[in-house]
Design a protein around this motif. Structure first.
Motif, PDB file in Angstrom:
ATOM      1  N   VAL A 135      10.150  -4.794  -8.194  1.00 34.89           N
ATOM      2  CA  VAL A 135      10.119  -4.112  -6.902  1.00 34.89           C
ATOM      3  C   VAL A 135       8.824  -3.307  -6.815  1.00 34.89           C
ATOM      4  O   VAL A 135       8.194  -2.998  -7.835  1.00 34.89           O
ATOM      5  CB  VAL A 135      11.343  -3.188  -6.742  1.00 34.89           C
ATOM      6  CG1 VAL A 135      12.620  -4.007  -6.569  1.00 34.89           C
ATOM      7  CG2 VAL A 135      11.489  -2.258  -7.939  1.00 34.89           C
ATOM      8  N   PRO A 136       8.369  -2.965  -5.593  1.00 39.15           N
ATOM      9  CA  PRO A 136       7.047  -2.337  -5.444  1.00 39.15           C
ATOM     10  C   PRO A 136       6.837  -1.090  -6.294  1.00 39.15           C
ATOM     11  O   PRO A 136       5.760  -0.894  -6.872  1.00 39.15           O
ATOM     12  CB  PRO A 136       6.974  -2.025  -3.948  1.00 39.15           C
ATOM     13  CG  PRO A 136       7.859  -3.038  -3.310  1.00 39.15           C
ATOM     14  CD  PRO A 136       8.985  -3.254  -4.279  1.00 39.15           C
ATOM     15  N   GLN A 137       7.869  -0.215  -6.379  1.00 40.54           N
ATOM     16  CA  GLN A 137       7.679   1.048  -7.081  1.00 40.54           C
ATOM     17  C   GLN A 137       7.530   0.897  -8.587  1.00 40.54           C
ATOM     18  O   GLN A 137       7.151   1.841  -9.278  1.00 40.54           O
ATOM     19  CB  GLN A 137       8.815   2.026  -6.766  1.00 40.54           C
ATOM     20  CG  GLN A 137      10.173   1.639  -7.298  1.00 40.54           C
ATOM     21  CD  GLN A 137      10.985   0.851  -6.295  1.00 40.54           C
ATOM     22  OE1 GLN A 137      10.428   0.226  -5.397  1.00 40.54           O
ATOM     23  NE2 GLN A 137      12.306   0.904  -6.418  1.00 40.54           N
ATOM     24  N   LYS A 138       7.803  -0.295  -9.122  1.00 33.94           N
ATOM     25  CA  LYS A 138       7.614  -0.513 -10.557  1.00 33.94           C
ATOM     26  C   LYS A 138       6.146  -0.779 -10.916  1.00 33.94           C
ATOM     27  O   LYS A 138       5.776  -0.723 -12.091  1.00 33.94           O
ATOM     28  CB  LYS A 138       8.456  -1.705 -11.025  1.00 33.94           C
ATOM     29  CG  LYS A 138       9.947  -1.579 -10.756  1.00 33.94           C
ATOM     30  CD  LYS A 138      10.637  -0.610 -11.665  1.00 33.94           C
ATOM     31  CE  LYS A 138      12.147  -0.641 -11.448  1.00 33.94           C
ATOM     32  NZ  LYS A 138      12.884   0.282 -12.323  1.00 33.94           N
ATOM     33  N   ARG A 139       5.311  -1.111  -9.931  1.00 36.89           N
ATOM     34  CA  ARG A 139       3.844  -1.257 -10.103  1.00 36.89           C
ATOM     35  C   ARG A 139       3.483  -2.297 -11.167  1.00 36.89           C
ATOM     36  O   ARG A 139       2.524  -2.107 -11.928  1.00 36.89           O
ATOM     37  CB  ARG A 139       3.218   0.087 -10.454  1.00 36.89           C
ATOM     38  CG  ARG A 139       3.560   1.232  -9.510  1.00 36.89           C
ATOM     39  CD  ARG A 139       3.066   0.986  -8.118  1.00 36.89           C
ATOM     40  NE  ARG A 139       3.282   2.150  -7.255  1.00 36.89           N
ATOM     41  CZ  ARG A 139       3.040   2.185  -5.954  1.00 36.89           C
ATOM     42  NH1 ARG A 139       2.587   1.095  -5.350  1.00 36.89           N
ATOM     43  NH2 ARG A 139       3.256   3.257  -5.240  1.00 36.89           N
ATOM     44  N   VAL A 140       4.214  -3.393 -11.202  1.00 37.13           N
ATOM     45  CA  VAL A 140       3.912  -4.435 -12.183  1.00 37.13           C
ATOM     46  C   VAL A 140       2.554  -5.072 -11.901  1.00 37.13           C
ATOM     47  O   VAL A 140       1.861  -5.530 -12.814  1.00 37.13           O
ATOM     48  CB  VAL A 140       5.031  -5.493 -12.203  1.00 37.13           C
ATOM     49  CG1 VAL A 140       4.762  -6.557 -13.269  1.00 37.13           C
ATOM     50  CG2 VAL A 140       6.387  -4.830 -12.455  1.00 37.13           C
TER      51      VAL A 140
END
Length: 441
Positions: free
Chosen positions: A197-202
């Motif tokens: 998901v976006p907030q994980k900043r993979v």
């Protein structure tokens, strides 16, 4: 009691994550203690409206947004038959006290979403989310007991949401690694375990690996997990060939094999309540490099089971330094031992029992005590001579605890603020000096 656990999703939902594992764990723990438990949640495609999960009855209503009003309506129609509601907050609360009247409510907060609203929503909707999570929730849940999953989540609630009610810490549990894991890969191997998901900043991790490949051509990254960012990450990783593999969801056996071969787990999340993936990696002897944010600063012990990345620090530089340290087999083995020891301190049975004790005490007594700025969230009383075990009490002013103990006959007692580790484990640890504050009388 008849207990209703209200959560955004259940474990069968395609977007289920750590919050769903926690909610399912406490639902089963309450059922195991003889309570009649219903799990009220959203309905994913292909899921039935009514179902059972062992001793827990499952009721599904609505989708991503409509679950909120439909859950409140379901509770309102049954409010006279509900003894307790466990209200699991995922950014925007369900506001169940508005529907159940005199029933006891225990609110569960995994982490504060203030900054993340701006990542997912336009400015006006993000502002509304912050209003609901902060001032409105403070008012609606004023007679509820709150449970947070980590000490730093409590700190964020106090600082960013202005929360003043009592908050108890009940961390996530963990599972043990299976036997027969493969040996660590000879080449530097990194995993990123968690929902995409976006907030994980993979994406930032993929970019960091791309920058390091000219210096470390044998470097490999395995991205493990599913989510809405899966397709975008596949496209981002494609130019890097075999250096970055985006696996998506994998079986438990394959996940354990990938972790067994890894040197390091990396999570660049904006914030976590705890970070189940971090403890899962630690159970496999794999340390974590993470951002120094609430939740992760508790689940990753800096310098022992991983490393905290300061705000603004270049990811590639930190990754290169950590991999250089882990290239030493002796240092790597020592770190792996620390990881396994730390992970073994958490299990779902203990988590369920601790949560049930908080909930049952709230059912008997309602909200007790409070919190004032400067007051420790938990206090440890130590006795001299040490024939009596040290005592940890949450949400009680040290002076009040000291007065009560002396009134009970204790004559040689010292009180101090509990450390973050003690709050996580729910017990005093006199020998733990890793993050323990100085004792004070």
């Amino acid at each position: 009691m008849r207990v209703v656990v209200v959560n955004w999703r259940d474990l069968g939902h395609r977007q289920a994550g750590g919050a769903e594992t926690y909610a399912a764990g406490i639902a089963h723990a309450m059922a195991a203690r003889g309570h009649d438990v219903t799990y009220l949640t959203a309905r994913d495609a292909g899921q039935r409206r009514r179902d059972t999960d062992g001793p827990v009855t499952v009721r599904r209503r609505g989708g991503r947004w409509t679950v909120y009003p439909l859950a409140l309506l379901w509770l309102l129609l049954r409010r006279r038959r509900v003894g307790m509601v466990v209200d699991c907050q995922n950014g925007i609360p369900f506001f169940t006290p508005l529907a159940v009247g005199g029933a006891r409510v225990v609110q569960v907060v995994h982490h504060v979403h203030t900054d993340q609203f701006g990542v997912h929503f336009p400015a006006w909707l993000a502002a509304l989310g912050r209003l609901l999570e902060g001032p409105v929730a403070r008012r609606v849940y004023r007679n509820a007991t709150t449970v947070a999953v980590s000490p730093s989540t409590v700190d964020a609630m106090r600082l960013r949401l202005g929360w003043r009610g009592p908050v108890h810490v009940v961390p996530n549990g963990n599972t043990t690694a299976p036997p027969g894991l493969p040996p660590r890969d000879p080449a530097p191997t990194v995993v990123c375990l968690g929902r995409l998901v976006p907030q994980k900043r993979v994406d930032r991790l993929v970019d960091a690996v791309a920058r390091l490949l000219p210096q470390l051509p044998d470097l490999r990254l395995h991205v493990i997990g599913g989510g809405p960012e899966h397709a975008a990450l596949l496209a981002r990783a494609a130019p890097l060939g075999a250096a970055v593999v985006v696996h998506g969801r994998v079986s438990e056996a394959e996940k354990s094999a990938l972790l067994g071969r890894a040197w390091l787990n990396v999570t660049l999340s904006d914030g976590e309540g705890w970070g189940l993936a971090v403890l899962e990696a630690a159970a496999h002897g794999v340390p974590t490099l993470c951002r120094d944010v609430p939740g992760l600063r508790d689940s990753v012990r800096h310098g022992a089971t991983g490393w905290h990345l300061p705000p603004g620090a270049p990811v590639a530089d930190a990754l290169r330094r950590v991999l250089a340290d882990l290239a030493d087999p002796v240092a790597a083995a020592r770190t792996a031992e620390h990881c396994r020891d730390w992970a073994a301190r958490f299990d779902w049975a203990a988590t369920g029992a601790r949560f049930a004790e908080v909930a049952e005490r709230h059912a008997r007594e309602g909200v007790r005590g409070g919190w004032l700025p400067g007051m420790p969230e938990a206090t440890v009383a130590e006795f001299t001579p040490s024939d009596e075990p040290a005592l940890l009490v949450e949400q009680c002013a040290p002076a009040e605890l000291l007065d009560e103990l002396r009134a009970a006959g204790a004559r040689h007692v010292t009180v101090r603020a509990a450390s973050a580790t003690e709050r996580l484990l729910g017990r005093a640890i006199p020998a733990d000096t890793h993050d323990r504050p100085h004792s004070r009388s």
